[in-house]
Design a protein around this motif. Structure first.
Motif, PDB file in Angstrom:
ATOM      1  N   PHE A 105       0.807  -1.215   0.000  1.00 21.49           N
ATOM      2  CA  PHE A 105       0.000   0.000   0.000  1.00 21.49           C
ATOM      3  C   PHE A 105       0.842   1.267   0.000  1.00 21.49           C
ATOM      4  CE2 PHE A 105      -3.424   2.581   2.424  1.00 21.49           C
ATOM      5  CZ  PHE A 105      -3.929   3.076   1.233  1.00 21.49           C
ATOM      6  N   SER A 106       1.957   1.252   0.699  1.00 17.82           N
ATOM      7  CA  SER A 106       2.768   2.469   0.811  1.00 17.82           C
ATOM      8  C   SER A 106       3.375   2.888  -0.531  1.00 17.82           C
ATOM      9  CB  SER A 106       3.886   2.278   1.843  1.00 17.82           C
ATOM     10  OG  SER A 106       4.801   1.299   1.409  1.00 17.82           O
ATOM     11  N   VAL A 107       3.463   1.952  -1.464  1.00 13.58           N
ATOM     12  CA  VAL A 107       4.056   2.259  -2.776  1.00 13.58           C
ATOM     13  C   VAL A 107       3.008   2.093  -3.874  1.00 13.58           C
ATOM     14  CG1 VAL A 107       6.413   1.714  -2.097  1.00 13.58           C
ATOM     15  CG2 VAL A 107       4.933  -0.120  -2.947  1.00 13.58           C
ATOM     16  N   PHE A 108       1.740   2.370  -3.539  1.00 10.22           N
ATOM     17  CA  PHE A 108       0.674   2.099  -4.497  1.00 10.22           C
ATOM     18  C   PHE A 108       0.822   2.900  -5.791  1.00 10.22           C
ATOM     19  CE2 PHE A 108      -1.218   5.577  -1.952  1.00 10.22           C
ATOM     20  CZ  PHE A 108      -1.695   6.427  -2.944  1.00 10.22           C
ATOM     21  N   HIS A 109       1.505   4.052  -5.739  1.00 11.38           N
ATOM     22  CA  HIS A 109       1.670   4.863  -6.949  1.00 11.38           C
ATOM     23  C   HIS A 109       2.475   4.128  -8.018  1.00 11.38           C
ATOM     24  CE1 HIS A 109      -0.248   8.624  -5.979  1.00 11.38           C
ATOM     25  NE2 HIS A 109       0.370   8.686  -4.807  1.00 11.38           N
ATOM     26  N   LYS A 110       3.405   3.304  -7.592  1.00 12.99           N
ATOM     27  CA  LYS A 110       4.260   2.615  -8.564  1.00 12.99           C
ATOM     28  C   LYS A 110       4.114   1.096  -8.520  1.00 12.99           C
ATOM     29  CE  LYS A 110       8.253   2.817  -5.407  1.00 12.99           C
ATOM     30  NZ  LYS A 110       9.647   3.273  -5.254  1.00 12.99           N
ATOM     31  N   SER A 111       3.293   0.589  -7.611  1.00 16.94           N
ATOM     32  CA  SER A 111       3.128  -0.861  -7.497  1.00 16.94           C
ATOM     33  C   SER A 111       2.430  -1.427  -8.728  1.00 16.94           C
ATOM     34  CB  SER A 111       2.319  -1.207  -6.241  1.00 16.94           C
ATOM     35  OG  SER A 111       2.077  -2.607  -6.188  1.00 16.94           O
ATOM     36  N   LYS A 112       2.958  -2.536  -9.239  1.00 15.66           N
ATOM     37  CA  LYS A 112       2.351  -3.218 -10.375  1.00 15.66           C
ATOM     38  C   LYS A 112       1.523  -4.429  -9.938  1.00 15.66           C
ATOM     39  CE  LYS A 112       6.137  -1.910 -13.490  1.00 15.66           C
ATOM     40  NZ  LYS A 112       5.336  -0.871 -14.183  1.00 15.66           N
ATOM     41  N   VAL A 113       1.491  -4.683  -8.629  1.00 18.53           N
ATOM     42  CA  VAL A 113       0.828  -5.912  -8.165  1.00 18.53           C
ATOM     43  C   VAL A 113      -0.310  -5.660  -7.182  1.00 18.53           C
ATOM     44  CG1 VAL A 113       2.887  -7.319  -8.547  1.00 18.53           C
ATOM     45  CG2 VAL A 113       2.533  -6.231  -6.313  1.00 18.53           C
ATOM     46  N   ILE A 114      -0.439  -4.441  -6.677  1.00 15.83           N
ATOM     47  CA  ILE A 114      -1.452  -4.226  -5.640  1.00 15.83           C
ATOM     48  C   ILE A 114      -2.865  -4.458  -6.181  1.00 15.83           C
ATOM     49  CG2 ILE A 114      -1.711  -1.724  -5.979  1.00 15.83           C
ATOM     50  CD1 ILE A 114      -1.853  -1.571  -2.824  1.00 15.83           C
ATOM     51  N   GLY A 115      -3.075  -4.174  -7.461  1.00 13.55           N
ATOM     52  CA  GLY A 115      -4.384  -4.432  -8.049  1.00 13.55           C
ATOM     53  C   GLY A 115      -4.745  -5.910  -8.014  1.00 13.55           C
ATOM     54  N   SER A 116      -3.781  -6.762  -8.325  1.00 18.07           N
ATOM     55  CA  SER A 116      -4.039  -8.208  -8.305  1.00 18.07           C
ATOM     56  C   SER A 116      -4.252  -8.712  -6.892  1.00 18.07           C
ATOM     57  CB  SER A 116      -2.883  -8.963  -8.961  1.00 18.07           C
ATOM     58  OG  SER A 116      -1.668  -8.775  -8.245  1.00 18.07           O
ATOM     59  N   LYS A 117      -3.628  -8.052  -5.920  1.00 13.03           N
ATOM     60  CA  LYS A 117      -3.811  -8.455  -4.533  1.00 13.03           C
ATOM     61  C   LYS A 117      -5.214  -8.094  -4.039  1.00 13.03           C
ATOM     62  CE  LYS A 117       1.145  -8.101  -3.573  1.00 13.03           C
ATOM     63  NZ  LYS A 117       1.382  -9.553  -3.433  1.00 13.03           N
ATOM     64  N   ILE A 118      -5.736  -6.965  -4.502  1.00 11.78           N
ATOM     65  CA  ILE A 118      -7.116  -6.587  -4.183  1.00 11.78           C
ATOM     66  C   ILE A 118      -8.087  -7.589  -4.810  1.00 11.78           C
ATOM     67  CG2 ILE A 118      -8.897  -4.842  -4.595  1.00 11.78           C
ATOM     68  CD1 ILE A 118      -6.639  -2.718  -4.363  1.00 11.78           C
ATOM     69  N   ILE A 119      -7.813  -7.952  -6.059  1.00 10.27           N
ATOM     70  CA  ILE A 119      -8.668  -8.929  -6.751  1.00 10.27           C
ATOM     71  C   ILE A 119      -8.663 -10.270  -6.026  1.00 10.27           C
ATOM     72  CG2 ILE A 119      -8.885 -10.293  -8.878  1.00 10.27           C
ATOM     73  CD1 ILE A 119      -7.893  -7.793 -10.394  1.00 10.27           C
ATOM     74  N   GLU A 120      -7.523 -10.666  -5.485  1.00  9.74           N
ATOM     75  CA  GLU A 120      -7.440 -11.935  -4.754  1.00  9.74           C
ATOM     76  C   GLU A 120      -8.330 -11.917  -3.514  1.00  9.74           C
ATOM     77  OE1 GLU A 120      -6.174 -15.731  -3.318  1.00  9.74           O
ATOM     78  OE2 GLU A 120      -6.455 -14.796  -5.272  1.00  9.74           O
TER      79      GLU A 120
END
Length: 207
Positions: free
Chosen positions: A131-146
């Motif tokens: 979450f702290s790097v959500f601006h550049k994270s490429k995986v946080i979206g997939s983690k939300i989907i999970e």
């Protein structure tokens, strides 16, 4: 993104989710080797986790009250803190109901719910660490989907568990108590998804 090292709200979110994971692990342990005689001791251990989580939330609010410029909106920090705390509270509520309803044995679906709740909480922790790097994270979206996927599994498990309960209930008391327990177990998964929903909204708001 935190304004000061000691006021790193993203680390505080991680800490708070860790308490939910501890509560879920304790619930799973209780369900895997269920013994009603052990419930009072397990309830005390669960309450200690919940109480510590509350103290951590209050510490966050104290920091936020003095904060000049938090990394995300105050209202979002408050909402996220509350929704994370709701997960731990809901898990504790399951154990309290086991005691209040004097449950002496578990239905088969209960263990599956405990496993799923732990998976939901671990997925929350995995998401929050990004979450702290959500601006550049490429995986946080997939983690939300999970987390959404796991919650959908909870919906299916709830539907099938309730169906099996009402096919041939042994008594109206059993139907009432397990309806209440299944409602509470399913709510734990819902609360995890709610945290993910808030995180997703915060990301969209700040992107």
């Amino acid at each position: 993104m935190a304004s000061r090292k000691e006021n790193n709200y993203f680390n505080m979110f991680i800490e708070n989710v860790t308490y939910a994971c501890k509560a879920a692990a304790l619930l799973q342990k209780c369900f895997d080797n269920f013994n009603p005689e052990h419930l009072p001791r397990q309830m005390e251990a669960m309450h200690q986790i919940e109480h510590t989580a509350d103290l951590a939330k209050h510490t966050m609010m104290k920091h936020l009250h003095r904060e000049f410029l938090p990394p995300i909106d105050r209202e979002d920090i408050m909402e996220l803190s509350e929704t994370i705390d709701d997960v731990t509270d809901c898990i504790e509520d399951v154990m309290l109901r086991l005691y209040m309803f004097h449950i002496t044995s578990l239905r088969e679906d209960a263990a599956s719910f405990a496993d799923l709740i732990l998976s939901c909480c671990e997925a929350l922790l995995d998401m929050m660490e990004e979450f702290s790097v959500f601006h550049k994270s490429k995986v946080i979206g997939s983690k939300i989907i999970e987390i959404n996927r796991l919650e959908e599994n909870g919906d299916r498990l709830y539907m099938e568990a309730m169906h099996r309960l009402y096919i041939n209930p042994t008594s109206s008391i059993e139907a009432f108590t397990w309806t209440s327990l299944y409602d509470c177990l399913e709510k734990c998964c819902d609360r995890c998804e709610r945290v993910a929903d808030v995180v997703e909204r915060v990301i969209l708001k700040n992107s």
